[in-house]
Scaffold this motif. Structure first.
Motif: not given
Length: 82
Positions: A5-27
């Motif tokens: 489903t396509s939705e418009m969402v506040d990005p602050m409400t989306i969880v990134v689970d770092h147990l299975y996601q890569r580390h953030e690339k600051t640059e």
């Protein structure tokens, strides 16, 4: 077939689970945030769990860039976990 489903969402409400996601690339996040282009953003992919929280499975760097740009609404594709 479920295309999500396509939705418009506040990005602050989306969880990134770092147990299975890569580390953030600051640059990269800083570049996205300071030069935000909606044509390059695409649609991050999220799963909505039973608790109604959305968890990002693709697009975490773009979401972090959108947060850095101060956006309060971004397009995502959400899938329900049954």
């Amino acid at each position: 077939m479920d295309w999500g489903t396509s939705e418009m969402v506040d990005p602050m409400t989306i969880v990134v689970d770092h147990l299975y996601q890569r580390h953030e690339k600051t640059e990269l996040i800083q570049r996205i945030g300071s030069n935000f282009d909606p044509m390059l953003f695409g649609r991050p992919i999220c799963f909505r769990r039973e608790n109604q929280m959305r968890y990002c499975i693709d697009g975490q760097q773009r979401l972090a860039g959108a947060k850095a740009a101060g956006l309060r609404s971004v397009p995502v594709v959400s899938f329900e976990i049954v």
